[in-house]
Design a protein around this motif. Structure first.
Motif, PDB file in Angstrom:
ATOM      1  N   GLY A  88      40.598 -12.262  -4.061  1.00 43.31           N
ATOM      2  CA  GLY A  88      40.088 -13.259  -3.118  1.00 43.31           C
ATOM      3  C   GLY A  88      39.541 -12.581  -1.877  1.00 43.31           C
ATOM      4  O   GLY A  88      40.009 -11.506  -1.492  1.00 43.31           O
ATOM      5  N   HIS A  89      38.519 -13.170  -1.299  1.00 43.54           N
ATOM      6  CA  HIS A  89      37.901 -12.565  -0.104  1.00 43.54           C
ATOM      7  C   HIS A  89      37.133 -13.608   0.703  1.00 43.54           C
ATOM      8  O   HIS A  89      36.887 -14.725   0.234  1.00 43.54           O
ATOM      9  CB  HIS A  89      36.948 -11.436  -0.519  1.00 43.54           C
ATOM     10  CG  HIS A  89      35.820 -11.889  -1.402  1.00 43.54           C
ATOM     11  ND1 HIS A  89      35.836 -11.718  -2.769  1.00 43.54           N
ATOM     12  CD2 HIS A  89      34.655 -12.530  -1.126  1.00 43.54           C
ATOM     13  CE1 HIS A  89      34.726 -12.214  -3.284  1.00 43.54           C
ATOM     14  NE2 HIS A  89      33.991 -12.732  -2.307  1.00 43.54           N
ATOM     15  N   TYR A  90      36.783 -13.189   1.908  1.00 41.72           N
ATOM     16  CA  TYR A  90      35.823 -13.917   2.748  1.00 41.72           C
ATOM     17  C   TYR A  90      34.557 -13.069   2.767  1.00 41.72           C
ATOM     18  O   TYR A  90      34.633 -11.832   2.720  1.00 41.72           O
ATOM     19  CB  TYR A  90      36.355 -14.049   4.181  1.00 41.72           C
ATOM     20  CG  TYR A  90      37.548 -14.965   4.321  1.00 41.72           C
ATOM     21  CD1 TYR A  90      37.381 -16.292   4.719  1.00 41.72           C
ATOM     22  CD2 TYR A  90      38.836 -14.506   4.059  1.00 41.72           C
ATOM     23  CE1 TYR A  90      38.485 -17.136   4.859  1.00 41.72           C
ATOM     24  CE2 TYR A  90      39.940 -15.344   4.184  1.00 41.72           C
ATOM     25  CZ  TYR A  90      39.761 -16.655   4.591  1.00 41.72           C
ATOM     26  OH  TYR A  90      40.837 -17.489   4.717  1.00 41.72           O
ATOM     27  N   HIS A  91      33.413 -13.706   2.869  1.00 43.90           N
ATOM     28  CA  HIS A  91      32.186 -12.920   3.022  1.00 43.90           C
ATOM     29  C   HIS A  91      32.110 -12.383   4.446  1.00 43.90           C
ATOM     30  O   HIS A  91      32.523 -13.055   5.396  1.00 43.90           O
ATOM     31  CB  HIS A  91      30.955 -13.770   2.689  1.00 43.90           C
ATOM     32  CG  HIS A  91      30.857 -14.066   1.221  1.00 43.90           C
ATOM     33  ND1 HIS A  91      30.162 -15.130   0.722  1.00 43.90           N
ATOM     34  CD2 HIS A  91      31.387 -13.409   0.145  1.00 43.90           C
ATOM     35  CE1 HIS A  91      30.261 -15.126  -0.599  1.00 43.90           C
ATOM     36  NE2 HIS A  91      31.005 -14.098  -0.975  1.00 43.90           N
ATOM     37  N   ILE A  92      31.622 -11.169   4.564  1.00 43.59           N
ATOM     38  CA  ILE A  92      31.510 -10.554   5.888  1.00 43.59           C
ATOM     39  C   ILE A  92      30.451 -11.310   6.701  1.00 43.59           C
ATOM     40  O   ILE A  92      30.660 -11.623   7.867  1.00 43.59           O
ATOM     41  CB  ILE A  92      31.144  -9.056   5.749  1.00 43.59           C
ATOM     42  CG1 ILE A  92      32.302  -8.314   5.054  1.00 43.59           C
ATOM     43  CG2 ILE A  92      30.825  -8.450   7.106  1.00 43.59           C
ATOM     44  CD1 ILE A  92      31.941  -6.922   4.569  1.00 43.59           C
ATOM     45  N   ALA A  97      26.822 -18.374   1.520  1.00 45.59           N
ATOM     46  CA  ALA A  97      27.516 -19.231   0.553  1.00 45.59           C
ATOM     47  C   ALA A  97      27.498 -18.549  -0.824  1.00 45.59           C
ATOM     48  O   ALA A  97      27.014 -17.426  -0.963  1.00 45.59           O
ATOM     49  CB  ALA A  97      26.829 -20.582   0.493  1.00 45.59           C
ATOM     50  N   GLU A  98      28.034 -19.249  -1.825  1.00 43.72           N
ATOM     51  CA  GLU A  98      28.079 -18.685  -3.176  1.00 43.72           C
ATOM     52  C   GLU A  98      28.204 -19.826  -4.190  1.00 43.72           C
ATOM     53  O   GLU A  98      28.731 -20.896  -3.859  1.00 43.72           O
ATOM     54  CB  GLU A  98      29.284 -17.733  -3.287  1.00 43.72           C
ATOM     55  CG  GLU A  98      29.422 -17.047  -4.622  1.00 43.72           C
ATOM     56  CD  GLU A  98      30.275 -15.768  -4.540  1.00 43.72           C
ATOM     57  OE1 GLU A  98      30.736 -15.415  -3.434  1.00 43.72           O
ATOM     58  OE2 GLU A  98      30.470 -15.142  -5.586  1.00 43.72           O
ATOM     59  N   ILE A  99      27.732 -19.573  -5.409  1.00 46.22           N
ATOM     60  CA  ILE A  99      27.864 -20.561  -6.492  1.00 46.22           C
ATOM     61  C   ILE A  99      28.594 -19.919  -7.671  1.00 46.22           C
ATOM     62  O   ILE A  99      28.271 -18.788  -8.050  1.00 46.22           O
ATOM     63  CB  ILE A  99      26.469 -21.091  -6.913  1.00 46.22           C
ATOM     64  CG1 ILE A  99      25.921 -22.020  -5.824  1.00 46.22           C
ATOM     65  CG2 ILE A  99      26.533 -21.811  -8.253  1.00 46.22           C
ATOM     66  CD1 ILE A  99      24.475 -22.418  -6.005  1.00 46.22           C
ATOM     67  N   GLY A 135      36.888 -18.712   2.460  1.00 46.95           N
ATOM     68  CA  GLY A 135      37.470 -17.683   1.597  1.00 46.95           C
ATOM     69  C   GLY A 135      37.608 -18.256   0.197  1.00 46.95           C
ATOM     70  O   GLY A 135      37.784 -19.469   0.039  1.00 46.95           O
ATOM     71  N   HIS A 136      37.509 -17.406  -0.827  1.00 45.29           N
ATOM     72  CA  HIS A 136      37.581 -17.914  -2.205  1.00 45.29           C
ATOM     73  C   HIS A 136      38.335 -16.968  -3.121  1.00 45.29           C
ATOM     74  O   HIS A 136      38.215 -15.759  -3.038  1.00 45.29           O
ATOM     75  CB  HIS A 136      36.182 -18.210  -2.759  1.00 45.29           C
ATOM     76  CG  HIS A 136      35.140 -17.192  -2.411  1.00 45.29           C
ATOM     77  ND1 HIS A 136      34.617 -17.060  -1.146  1.00 45.29           N
ATOM     78  CD2 HIS A 136      34.517 -16.249  -3.164  1.00 45.29           C
ATOM     79  CE1 HIS A 136      33.731 -16.091  -1.135  1.00 45.29           C
ATOM     80  NE2 HIS A 136      33.651 -15.564  -2.349  1.00 45.29           N
ATOM     81  N   ARG A 137      39.125 -17.599  -3.996  1.00 47.54           N
ATOM     82  CA  ARG A 137      39.946 -16.891  -4.980  1.00 47.54           C
ATOM     83  C   ARG A 137      39.985 -17.756  -6.230  1.00 47.54           C
ATOM     84  O   ARG A 137      40.086 -18.980  -6.136  1.00 47.54           O
ATOM     85  CB  ARG A 137      41.358 -16.703  -4.425  1.00 47.54           C
ATOM     86  CG  ARG A 137      42.423 -16.487  -5.496  1.00 47.54           C
ATOM     87  CD  ARG A 137      43.795 -16.332  -4.898  1.00 47.54           C
ATOM     88  NE  ARG A 137      43.972 -14.984  -4.332  1.00 47.54           N
ATOM     89  CZ  ARG A 137      44.976 -14.648  -3.526  1.00 47.54           C
ATOM     90  NH1 ARG A 137      45.865 -15.558  -3.172  1.00 47.54           N
ATOM     91  NH2 ARG A 137      45.077 -13.420  -3.081  1.00 47.54           N
ATOM     92  N   GLY A 158      28.412  -9.323   1.553  1.00 48.11           N
ATOM     93  CA  GLY A 158      29.519  -8.376   1.726  1.00 48.11           C
ATOM     94  C   GLY A 158      30.860  -9.067   1.527  1.00 48.11           C
ATOM     95  O   GLY A 158      30.972 -10.286   1.694  1.00 48.11           O
ATOM     96  N   GLN A 159      31.882  -8.307   1.136  1.00 50.78           N
ATOM     97  CA  GLN A 159      33.213  -8.901   0.893  1.00 50.78           C
ATOM     98  C   GLN A 159      34.262  -8.268   1.797  1.00 50.78           C
ATOM     99  O   GLN A 159      34.346  -7.048   1.872  1.00 50.78           O
ATOM    100  CB  GLN A 159      33.635  -8.715  -0.576  1.00 50.78           C
ATOM    101  CG  GLN A 159      32.977  -9.693  -1.540  1.00 50.78           C
ATOM    102  CD  GLN A 159      31.731  -9.147  -2.185  1.00 50.78           C
ATOM    103  OE1 GLN A 159      31.380  -8.003  -1.986  1.00 50.78           O
ATOM    104  NE2 GLN A 159      31.047  -9.981  -2.955  1.00 50.78           N
ATOM    105  N   ASN A 160      34.995  -9.124   2.469  1.00 50.94           N
ATOM    106  CA  ASN A 160      36.093  -8.662   3.337  1.00 50.94           C
ATOM    107  C   ASN A 160      37.416  -8.993   2.639  1.00 50.94           C
ATOM    108  O   ASN A 160      37.744 -10.165   2.437  1.00 50.94           O
ATOM    109  CB  ASN A 160      35.990  -9.379   4.694  1.00 50.94           C
ATOM    110  CG  ASN A 160      37.081  -8.950   5.657  1.00 50.94           C
ATOM    111  OD1 ASN A 160      38.144  -8.487   5.240  1.00 50.94           O
ATOM    112  ND2 ASN A 160      36.836  -9.120   6.939  1.00 50.94           N
TER     113      ASN A 160
HETATM  114 ZN    ZN Z   1      32.323 -14.040  -2.825  1.00 51.13          ZN
END
Ligand code: ZN
Ligand code: PAN
Length: 186
Positions: A88-92, A97-99, A135-137, A158-160
């Motif tokens: 799981g991460h948050y985008h930097i 967004a993301e699909i 954030g998504h997991r 980017g992924q944090n």
């Molecule tokens: Zn992502």
């Protein structure tokens, strides 16, 4: 770098992304701090160290306007009854967004923003939208087979992976009879 090709294809039989040019594998040893039963995860990592998920990526130049894509294959399993999940991460980049398009299996997509947790049931043909800032997991809620989905996101996102330690996912997903229960997080 010149792109390797102008298309990919989901290889249903082998559960992988044809024409992918990057690959990542996460084992239990990579998932420190993800499960409530951290000590049990650690012991499992020292023994069988199962692969929890694989990610097949198609790279693109990391500049504004470009898009990345990846197929995630999240295997079935639990750590002391808590279903296998991605780190799981948050985008930097706060505006990316993301699909996720679910290709197979059963699972949950957990979304986290501040103290707010939401979830989307993942099953074949569900297309989940992850708004910027969340954030998504993903969690595989079935022991019958892998949860498989394809993700599309801006190349500059980017992924944090640190931020989830300070802003953890507010829900956890556990095995219950032939289904799952959603419990409170940390
Ligand atoms: Zn992502
Ligand atoms: C996905 C994830 C993938 C693996 O492609 O990167 O499912 O999860 P972790 O990155 O949390 O290990 C995505 O969200 N890309 O941005």
């Amino acid at each position: 770098k010149i792109p390797a090709g102008f298309f990919t294809a989901f290889d249903r039989q082998n559960s992988l992304l044809y024409n992918a040019d990057d690959y990542e594998e996460r084992k239990l040893s990579d998932l420190q701090g993800c499960f409530v039963a951290e000590e049990i995860r650690h012991q499992m990592a020292l023994q069988e160290n199962k692969t929890v998920y694989r990610v097949y990526k198609k790279t693109a130049p990391l500049v504004a306007g470009e898009l990345l894509q990846a197929v995630t294959v999240l295997f079935p399993g639990t750590v002391n009854g808590e279903f296998f999940m991605t780190r799981g991460h948050y985008h930097i980049h706060p505006k990316c967004a993301e699909i996720f398009f679910c290709l197979g299996g059963r699972g949950l997509l957990l979304l986290q923003k501040g103290n707010e947790t939401k979830w989307v049931e993942m099953k074949p043909d569900v297309i989940a939208y992850i708004p910027a800032g969340w954030g998504h997991r993903t969690v595989n809620t079935s022991l019958a087979g892998p949860l498989v989905f394809i993700a599309f996101w801006p190349a500059v996102a980017g992924q944090n992976y640190q931020r989830r330690l300070k802003e953890p996912f507010g829900k956890r997903v556990f095995q219950a009879d032939r289904s799952y229960v959603i419990g409170d997080g940390d």
